[in-house]
Scaffold this motif. Structure first.
Motif, PDB file in Angstrom:
ATOM      1  N   LEU A   1       0.830  -1.211   0.000  1.00  0.00           N
ATOM      2  CA  LEU A   1       0.000   0.000   0.000  1.00  0.00           C
ATOM      3  C   LEU A   1       0.863   1.259   0.000  1.00  0.00           C
ATOM      4  N   SER A   2       1.971   1.221   0.713  1.00  0.00           N
ATOM      5  CA  SER A   2       2.843   2.392   0.754  1.00  0.00           C
ATOM      6  C   SER A   2       3.475   2.674  -0.601  1.00  0.00           C
ATOM      7  N   HIS A   3       3.459   1.659  -1.487  1.00  0.00           N
ATOM      8  CA  HIS A   3       3.957   1.836  -2.847  1.00  0.00           C
ATOM      9  C   HIS A   3       2.818   1.998  -3.855  1.00  0.00           C
ATOM     10  N   GLY A   4       1.599   2.233  -3.357  1.00  0.00           N
ATOM     11  CA  GLY A   4       0.460   2.497  -4.235  1.00  0.00           C
ATOM     12  C   GLY A   4      -0.179   1.269  -4.838  1.00  0.00           C
ATOM     13  N   ASN A   5       0.096   0.103  -4.296  1.00  0.00           N
ATOM     14  CA  ASN A   5      -0.467  -1.146  -4.831  1.00  0.00           C
ATOM     15  C   ASN A   5      -1.525  -1.688  -3.875  1.00  0.00           C
ATOM     16  N   ASP A   6      -2.781  -1.372  -4.164  1.00  0.00           N
ATOM     17  CA  ASP A   6      -3.891  -1.841  -3.327  1.00  0.00           C
ATOM     18  C   ASP A   6      -4.368  -3.203  -3.848  1.00  0.00           C
ATOM     19  N   ALA A   7      -3.589  -4.227  -3.594  1.00  0.00           N
ATOM     20  CA  ALA A   7      -3.842  -5.556  -4.160  1.00  0.00           C
ATOM     21  C   ALA A   7      -5.072  -6.212  -3.546  1.00  0.00           C
ATOM     22  N   ALA A   8      -5.731  -7.047  -4.353  1.00  0.00           N
ATOM     23  CA  ALA A   8      -6.859  -7.847  -3.856  1.00  0.00           C
ATOM     24  C   ALA A   8      -6.312  -9.015  -3.041  1.00  0.00           C
ATOM     25  N   VAL A   9      -6.971  -9.306  -1.934  1.00  0.00           N
ATOM     26  CA  VAL A   9      -6.529 -10.367  -1.033  1.00  0.00           C
ATOM     27  C   VAL A   9      -7.391 -11.616  -1.183  1.00  0.00           C
ATOM     28  N   ALA A  10      -8.697 -11.426  -1.326  1.00  0.00           N
ATOM     29  CA  ALA A  10      -9.617 -12.557  -1.483  1.00  0.00           C
ATOM     30  C   ALA A  10     -10.839 -12.105  -2.266  1.00  0.00           C
ATOM     31  N   SER A  11     -11.515 -13.051  -2.897  1.00  0.00           N
ATOM     32  CA  SER A  11     -12.723 -12.734  -3.668  1.00  0.00           C
ATOM     33  C   SER A  11     -13.684 -13.911  -3.592  1.00  0.00           C
ATOM     34  N   VAL A  12     -14.927 -13.644  -3.984  1.00  0.00           N
ATOM     35  CA  VAL A  12     -15.935 -14.703  -4.061  1.00  0.00           C
ATOM     36  C   VAL A  12     -16.385 -14.811  -5.509  1.00  0.00           C
ATOM     37  N   ALA A  13     -16.290 -16.011  -6.044  1.00  0.00           N
ATOM     38  CA  ALA A  13     -16.634 -16.230  -7.446  1.00  0.00           C
ATOM     39  C   ALA A  13     -17.729 -17.282  -7.564  1.00  0.00           C
ATOM     40  N   LYS A  14     -18.423 -17.252  -8.705  1.00  0.00           N
ATOM     41  CA  LYS A  14     -19.423 -18.276  -8.973  1.00  0.00           C
ATOM     42  C   LYS A  14     -18.733 -19.615  -9.181  1.00  0.00           C
ATOM     43  N   PRO A  15     -19.333 -20.705  -8.676  1.00  0.00           N
ATOM     44  CA  PRO A  15     -18.737 -22.021  -8.945  1.00  0.00           C
ATOM     45  C   PRO A  15     -18.894 -22.366 -10.408  1.00  0.00           C
ATOM     46  N   ARG A  16     -18.006 -23.167 -10.912  1.00  0.00           N
ATOM     47  CA  ARG A  16     -18.106 -23.595 -12.305  1.00  0.00           C
ATOM     48  C   ARG A  16     -19.372 -24.413 -12.513  1.00  0.00           C
ATOM     49  N   ALA A  17     -20.091 -24.132 -13.606  1.00  0.00           N
ATOM     50  CA  ALA A  17     -21.339 -24.843 -13.870  1.00  0.00           C
ATOM     51  C   ALA A  17     -21.055 -26.313 -14.121  1.00  0.00           C
ATOM     52  N   VAL A  18     -21.912 -27.145 -13.578  1.00  0.00           N
ATOM     53  CA  VAL A  18     -21.809 -28.583 -13.816  1.00  0.00           C
ATOM     54  C   VAL A  18     -22.514 -28.893 -15.122  1.00  0.00           C
ATOM     55  N   VAL A  19     -21.783 -29.390 -16.072  1.00  0.00           N
ATOM     56  CA  VAL A  19     -22.357 -29.692 -17.388  1.00  0.00           C
ATOM     57  C   VAL A  19     -22.989 -31.069 -17.342  1.00  0.00           C
ATOM     58  N   GLU A  20     -24.304 -31.101 -17.524  1.00  0.00           N
ATOM     59  CA  GLU A  20     -25.018 -32.365 -17.510  1.00  0.00           C
ATOM     60  C   GLU A  20     -24.991 -33.002 -18.888  1.00  0.00           C
ATOM     61  N   GLU A  21     -24.898 -34.306 -18.905  1.00  0.00           N
ATOM     62  CA  GLU A  21     -24.882 -35.034 -20.174  1.00  0.00           C
ATOM     63  C   GLU A  21     -26.264 -34.951 -20.796  1.00  0.00           C
ATOM     64  N   VAL A  22     -26.308 -34.519 -22.028  1.00  0.00           N
ATOM     65  CA  VAL A  22     -27.582 -34.374 -22.735  1.00  0.00           C
ATOM     66  C   VAL A  22     -27.767 -35.559 -23.662  1.00  0.00           C
ATOM     67  N   VAL A  23     -28.878 -36.275 -23.486  1.00  0.00           N
ATOM     68  CA  VAL A  23     -29.189 -37.405 -24.353  1.00  0.00           C
ATOM     69  C   VAL A  23     -29.939 -36.886 -25.573  1.00  0.00           C
ATOM     70  N   ALA A  24     -29.397 -37.111 -26.747  1.00  0.00           N
ATOM     71  CA  ALA A  24     -30.014 -36.588 -27.975  1.00  0.00           C
ATOM     72  C   ALA A  24     -31.313 -37.307 -28.264  1.00  0.00           C
ATOM     73  N   LYS A  25     -32.347 -36.536 -28.586  1.00  0.00           N
ATOM     74  CA  LYS A  25     -33.637 -37.114 -28.939  1.00  0.00           C
ATOM     75  C   LYS A  25     -33.655 -37.429 -30.439  1.00  0.00           C
ATOM     76  N   PRO A  26     -34.360 -38.490 -30.828  1.00  0.00           N
ATOM     77  CA  PRO A  26     -34.444 -38.798 -32.265  1.00  0.00           C
ATOM     78  C   PRO A  26     -35.098 -37.653 -33.023  1.00  0.00           C
ATOM     79  N   VAL A  27     -34.558 -37.354 -34.181  1.00  0.00           N
ATOM     80  CA  VAL A  27     -35.131 -36.295 -35.007  1.00  0.00           C
ATOM     81  C   VAL A  27     -36.394 -36.822 -35.680  1.00  0.00           C
ATOM     82  N   GLU A  28     -37.443 -36.007 -35.673  1.00  0.00           N
ATOM     83  CA  GLU A  28     -38.719 -36.428 -36.251  1.00  0.00           C
ATOM     84  C   GLU A  28     -38.533 -36.807 -37.720  1.00  0.00           C
TER      85      GLU A  28
END
Length: 232
Positions: A174-201
């Motif tokens: 801080l005395s050198h002008g660097n107001d660094a981030a110490v911790a943050s809260v982020a969104k968790p990575r989305a869980v990608v669900e397996e998609v079963v393809a439906k038969p095309v009409e």
């Protein structure tokens, strides 16, 4: 937490001598600073390691008992064996109570579990820094600095300038002008669900055999001829 360590002065120097000391369970070290001549040290590994493994050992004023005298010192450097996890060498610096010191002090993070980002929105806390370099007089040196995360929401961070420290303690960055981030809260990575393809009409109809009377593909024998050939 008051920590005392015992040492004796070492007369024999050199790589070979240090190797023999280590085999005997002794850690070679050095004491320097304070306007005095450096002193080579011998420290018993077992008792030293019991103190060394405590967090406070790395960010406190230590009392070095050296052959009947006491010195206030700071841990300045050390080398560890890459496999055995034993201390190979250790450096101490004398402390002048009237001069400011620069020391790395660990952060202790508190109240993450009650922050809106974690409790209400399922966020994850990221520790961007785990310690910081501070400047203060020896008497003001804290063992750790607490970082309160109670107000953090998703996407928010806490910076050095937002952390409360005792009077007389300041962050070097801080005395050198660097107001660094110490911790943050982020969104968790989305869980990608397996998609079963439906038969095309209409796909099933396309895959079905050609109906009676349908025109055979170019070059293919008519159905009646194919049956006749089988009969032969």
């Amino acid at each position: 937490m008051k920590i005392e360590i015992n040492a004796t002065k070492r007369g024999v120097k050199g790589t070979g001598a240090s190797r023999r000391l280590r085999h005997a369970g002794i850690v070679p070290g050095i004491l320097y600073g304070g306007g005095k001549e450096p002193v080579s040290l011998d420290l018993e590994h077992k008792s030293l390691f019991l103190q060394f493994r405590h967090e406070a050992f790395h960010a406190s004023i230590l009392t070095l008992n050296l052959e009947g005298g006491k010195e206030s010192v700071l841990l300045r450097d050390y080398q560890m064996h890459p496999v055995r996890n034993t201390i190979q060498h250790i450096d101490f610096q004398r402390v002048n109570e009237n001069e400011k010191i620069h020391v790395k002090v660990p952060f202790h993070f508190a109240n993450a579990e009650v922050s809106p980002g974690v409790k209400l929105n399922g966020g994850i806390v990221a520790h961007i820094m785990t310690e910081a370099n501070i400047s203060c007089l020896p008497k003001d040196l804290p063992e750790f600095i607490e970082v309160d995360l109670a107000a953090l929401d998703i996407g928010q961070s806490v910076h050095l300038s937002q952390i409360k420290v005792a009077e007389g303690v300041e962050f070097v960055q801080l005395s050198h002008g660097n107001d660094a981030a110490v911790a943050s809260v982020a969104k968790p990575r989305a869980v990608v669900e397996e998609v079963v393809a439906k038969p095309v009409e209409g796909a099933a109809d396309a895959a079905a055999p050609a109906a009676d009377g349908a025109k055979p593909a170019e070059g293919a024998a008519p159905a009646d001829e194919a049956k006749s050939d089988k009969a032969k």
